[in-house]
Design a protein around this motif. Structure first.
Motif, PDB file in Angstrom:
ATOM      1  N   VAL A   1     -14.581  29.577  34.856  1.00  0.00           N
ATOM      2  CA  VAL A   1     -13.271  29.981  35.383  1.00  0.00           C
ATOM      3  C   VAL A   1     -12.547  28.779  35.972  1.00  0.00           C
ATOM      4  N   LYS A   2     -11.424  28.436  35.370  1.00  0.00           N
ATOM      5  CA  LYS A   2     -10.671  27.284  35.881  1.00  0.00           C
ATOM      6  C   LYS A   2      -9.995  27.656  37.198  1.00  0.00           C
ATOM      7  N   ARG A   3      -9.509  26.644  37.898  1.00  0.00           N
ATOM      8  CA  ARG A   3      -8.802  26.837  39.165  1.00  0.00           C
ATOM      9  C   ARG A   3      -7.322  26.601  38.925  1.00  0.00           C
TER      10      ARG A   3
ATOM     11  N   GLY B   1     -17.664  31.964  39.438  1.00  0.00           N
ATOM     12  CA  GLY B   1     -16.373  31.281  39.526  1.00  0.00           C
ATOM     13  C   GLY B   1     -15.170  32.144  39.853  1.00  0.00           C
ATOM     14  N   ILE B   2     -15.367  33.466  40.015  1.00  0.00           N
ATOM     15  CA  ILE B   2     -14.259  34.348  40.434  1.00  0.00           C
ATOM     16  C   ILE B   2     -14.279  34.374  41.966  1.00  0.00           C
ATOM     17  N   THR B   3     -13.424  33.573  42.568  1.00  0.00           N
ATOM     18  CA  THR B   3     -13.502  33.374  44.023  1.00  0.00           C
ATOM     19  C   THR B   3     -12.314  33.963  44.782  1.00  0.00           C
ATOM     20  N   PHE B   4     -11.334  34.516  44.068  1.00  0.00           N
ATOM     21  CA  PHE B   4     -10.127  35.060  44.681  1.00  0.00           C
ATOM     22  C   PHE B   4     -10.298  36.572  44.799  1.00  0.00           C
ATOM     23  N   LEU B   5     -10.580  37.045  46.019  1.00  0.00           N
ATOM     24  CA  LEU B   5     -10.918  38.447  46.251  1.00  0.00           C
ATOM     25  C   LEU B   5      -9.748  39.165  46.907  1.00  0.00           C
TER      26      LEU B   5
ATOM     27  N   SER C   1       3.366  26.923  45.795  1.00  0.00           N
ATOM     28  CA  SER C   1       3.534  25.484  46.036  1.00  0.00           C
ATOM     29  C   SER C   1       3.186  25.084  47.469  1.00  0.00           C
ATOM     30  N   GLN C   2       2.448  25.952  48.164  1.00  0.00           N
ATOM     31  CA  GLN C   2       2.122  25.665  49.572  1.00  0.00           C
ATOM     32  C   GLN C   2       0.710  25.121  49.770  1.00  0.00           C
ATOM     33  N   GLY C   3      -0.060  24.991  48.661  1.00  0.00           N
ATOM     34  CA  GLY C   3      -1.386  24.385  48.791  1.00  0.00           C
ATOM     35  C   GLY C   3      -2.562  25.297  48.495  1.00  0.00           C
ATOM     36  N   LEU C   4      -2.311  26.585  48.289  1.00  0.00           N
ATOM     37  CA  LEU C   4      -3.421  27.499  48.006  1.00  0.00           C
ATOM     38  C   LEU C   4      -3.911  27.310  46.573  1.00  0.00           C
ATOM     39  N   GLU C   5      -5.222  27.159  46.433  1.00  0.00           N
ATOM     40  CA  GLU C   5      -5.832  27.046  45.107  1.00  0.00           C
ATOM     41  C   GLU C   5      -6.818  28.193  44.954  1.00  0.00           C
ATOM     42  N   VAL C   6      -6.783  28.862  43.794  1.00  0.00           N
ATOM     43  CA  VAL C   6      -7.629  30.032  43.569  1.00  0.00           C
ATOM     44  C   VAL C   6      -8.249  29.967  42.170  1.00  0.00           C
TER      45      VAL C   6
ATOM     46  N   TRP D   1      -3.274  38.329  27.414  1.00  0.00           N
ATOM     47  CA  TRP D   1      -1.804  38.295  27.357  1.00  0.00           C
ATOM     48  C   TRP D   1      -1.224  37.957  28.738  1.00  0.00           C
ATOM     49  N   VAL D   2      -1.789  38.553  29.786  1.00  0.00           N
ATOM     50  CA  VAL D   2      -1.304  38.246  31.146  1.00  0.00           C
ATOM     51  C   VAL D   2      -1.586  36.779  31.482  1.00  0.00           C
ATOM     52  N   HIS D   3      -2.784  36.309  31.143  1.00  0.00           N
ATOM     53  CA  HIS D   3      -3.116  34.898  31.394  1.00  0.00           C
ATOM     54  C   HIS D   3      -2.134  33.958  30.681  1.00  0.00           C
ATOM     55  N   HIS D   4      -1.677  34.357  29.505  1.00  0.00           N
ATOM     56  CA  HIS D   4      -0.770  33.497  28.732  1.00  0.00           C
ATOM     57  C   HIS D   4       0.663  33.507  29.268  1.00  0.00           C
ATOM     58  N   GLN D   5       0.922  34.290  30.316  1.00  0.00           N
ATOM     59  CA  GLN D   5       2.285  34.292  30.878  1.00  0.00           C
ATOM     60  C   GLN D   5       2.580  33.025  31.675  1.00  0.00           C
ATOM     61  N   GLY D   6       1.552  32.266  32.019  1.00  0.00           N
ATOM     62  CA  GLY D   6       1.799  30.998  32.714  1.00  0.00           C
ATOM     63  C   GLY D   6       0.694  30.648  33.684  1.00  0.00           C
ATOM     64  N   ASP D   7       0.621  29.364  34.023  1.00  0.00           N
ATOM     65  CA  ASP D   7      -0.414  28.892  34.954  1.00  0.00           C
ATOM     66  C   ASP D   7      -0.110  29.260  36.399  1.00  0.00           C
ATOM     67  N   ASP D   8       1.046  29.890  36.625  1.00  0.00           N
ATOM     68  CA  ASP D   8       1.372  30.344  37.986  1.00  0.00           C
ATOM     69  C   ASP D   8       1.053  31.833  38.148  1.00  0.00           C
ATOM     70  N   VAL D   9       0.359  32.412  37.151  1.00  0.00           N
ATOM     71  CA  VAL D   9       0.047  33.844  37.175  1.00  0.00           C
ATOM     72  C   VAL D   9      -1.466  34.038  37.282  1.00  0.00           C
ATOM     73  N   CYS D  10      -1.875  34.818  38.264  1.00  0.00           N
ATOM     74  CA  CYS D  10      -3.310  35.116  38.426  1.00  0.00           C
ATOM     75  C   CYS D  10      -3.516  36.625  38.385  1.00  0.00           C
ATOM     76  N   PRO D  11      -4.076  37.158  37.284  1.00  0.00           N
ATOM     77  CA  PRO D  11      -4.383  38.583  37.256  1.00  0.00           C
ATOM     78  C   PRO D  11      -5.625  38.895  38.084  1.00  0.00           C
ATOM     79  N   ILE D  12      -5.646  40.093  38.668  1.00  0.00           N
ATOM     80  CA  ILE D  12      -6.788  40.481  39.515  1.00  0.00           C
ATOM     81  C   ILE D  12      -7.367  41.821  39.046  1.00  0.00           C
ATOM     82  N   PRO D  13      -7.945  41.857  37.834  1.00  0.00           N
ATOM     83  CA  PRO D  13      -8.517  43.125  37.371  1.00  0.00           C
ATOM     84  C   PRO D  13      -9.624  43.587  38.306  1.00  0.00           C
TER      85      PRO D  13
END
Length: 343
Positions: free
Chosen positions: A5-7, A51-55, A12-17, A269-281
């Protein structure tokens, strides 16, 4: 599977997930009876170890029990490895949802969540639904104080309109907006997504699998327990489900050609909407979690994306998202700041 799982930078405030998160709601609430605690803790640990660290949780899930569950799961060195998101602002009174965003409530809710989660700070704290009685500037002003005190690191909004997002962001930078986004919910694409991108706000897509529809198709509705909240949702009613089945069948056909599952295709498809999009299934099964992680490696061509979007157009789905049981971004305008008179 570890390290698969990539990060990504969320906002733009510094949060990485992690590029995919884990929605924890269904472990404790709304989707049938609560699941066994030990199983859910094992699932959360499995997610983090892979690697799924965003809860993602909220004080209304349970209510309160989901936060307590996460607090237990994050013992033993797991807290330092995750980005923990929770929410405030919805009060469930016998199935009726009330919304609060007044400063005293914001602060009390945050203190209570910190206690249940048993943590010193919350990474991302969302206003879960907008209180339309309180100017958004007032709510964000109190959240800004909580940031300054170190109780929360970043501020988020859920189901907020473009104008509400702009007003909030002018008081304190908003890191993420949570919204429903999937092949059967695309209304945020018109105004909300472009507004987030203009302001450098990350996008967190909840229900990216259509509340399980893209995992199981129409059969899902037949197997829901009596106390599953989805029983009452318009899209799962028989007359709408018959129409919506066509969308699932088309997605299933494309997935079969790709050699993946329909849920992996919908998530990709949701992932392909952009690197600024994080789905949380969300899920309550390790096997499904592993399948969801594999969606990250499903690559779609521009032709495949276009085909999916043509079959997932506005008329492809019948039935509202909630059917009036809970507010959405369409009911999120707040009064002007000048009208505020603190009680």
């Amino acid at each position: 599977m570890a390290g698969a799982v990539k990060r990504i930078k969320l906002g733009s405030q510094g949060l990485e997930v992690s590029a995919q998160g884990l929605g924890c709601m269904g472990m404790s609430a709304f989707y049938g009876p609560p699941k066994p605690e030990s199983d859910m803790i094992a699932l959360i640990h499995h997610a983090i170890d892979n690697g799924i660290t965003f809860l993602d949780t909220s004080d209304v899930y349970g209510p309160h029990t989901n936060e307590t569950l996460l607090g237990k799961a994050l013992k033993g060195g797991y807290r330092e490895r995750v980005e923990l998101a929770t929410k405030f602002g919805i009060i469930n009174e016998d199935g009726q949802f009330l919304y609060r965003g007044d400063p005293a409530y914001v602060r009390a809710a945050c203190e209570a969540s910190l206690k249940r989660l048993d943590v010193d700070y919350i990474d991302l704290y969302y206003q879960h639904r907008i209180d339309t009685k309180v100017p958004i500037e007032i709510t964000i002003g109190e959240l800004k104080k909580l940031v300054e005190e170190g109780k929360i690191k970043y501020i988020g909004l859920s189901e907020a309109s473009a104008s509400t997002i702009r007003r909030a962001h002018a008081v304190h930078p908003i890191t993420a907006v949570q919204l429903e986004w999937s092949l059967w919910t695309r209304d945020a694409e018109a105004e909300i997504v472009p507004t987030c991108r203009e302001l450098g706000i990350g996008i967190v897509a909840y229900s990216p699998l259509g509340r399980g529809f893209f995992s199981s198709g129409p059969e899902l509705a037949e197997n829901l327990s009596k106390d599953d909240y989805r029983q009452s949702l318009p899209r799962f009613q028989a007359e709408n489900l018959e129409h919506n089945k066509k969308l699932f069948e088309r997605v299933n056909e494309i997935a079969a050609k790709k050699g993946c599952t329909p849920s992996q295709l919908a998530l990709a498809w949701v992932h392909h909407q952009g690197d600024d999009v994080c789905p949380i299934p969300g899920t309550t099964k390790i096997e499904n979690l592993n399948q969801n992680i594999k969606a990250l490696s499903v690559k779609l061509t521009s032709e495949e994306i276009a085909e999916l979007e043509s079959i997932a157009s506005a008329d492809a789905v019948k039935g509202d998202r909630y059917g009036g049981t809970i507010s959405t971004h369409e009911e999120s305008e707040t009064p002007p700041l000048s009208s505020w008179k603190p009680s």
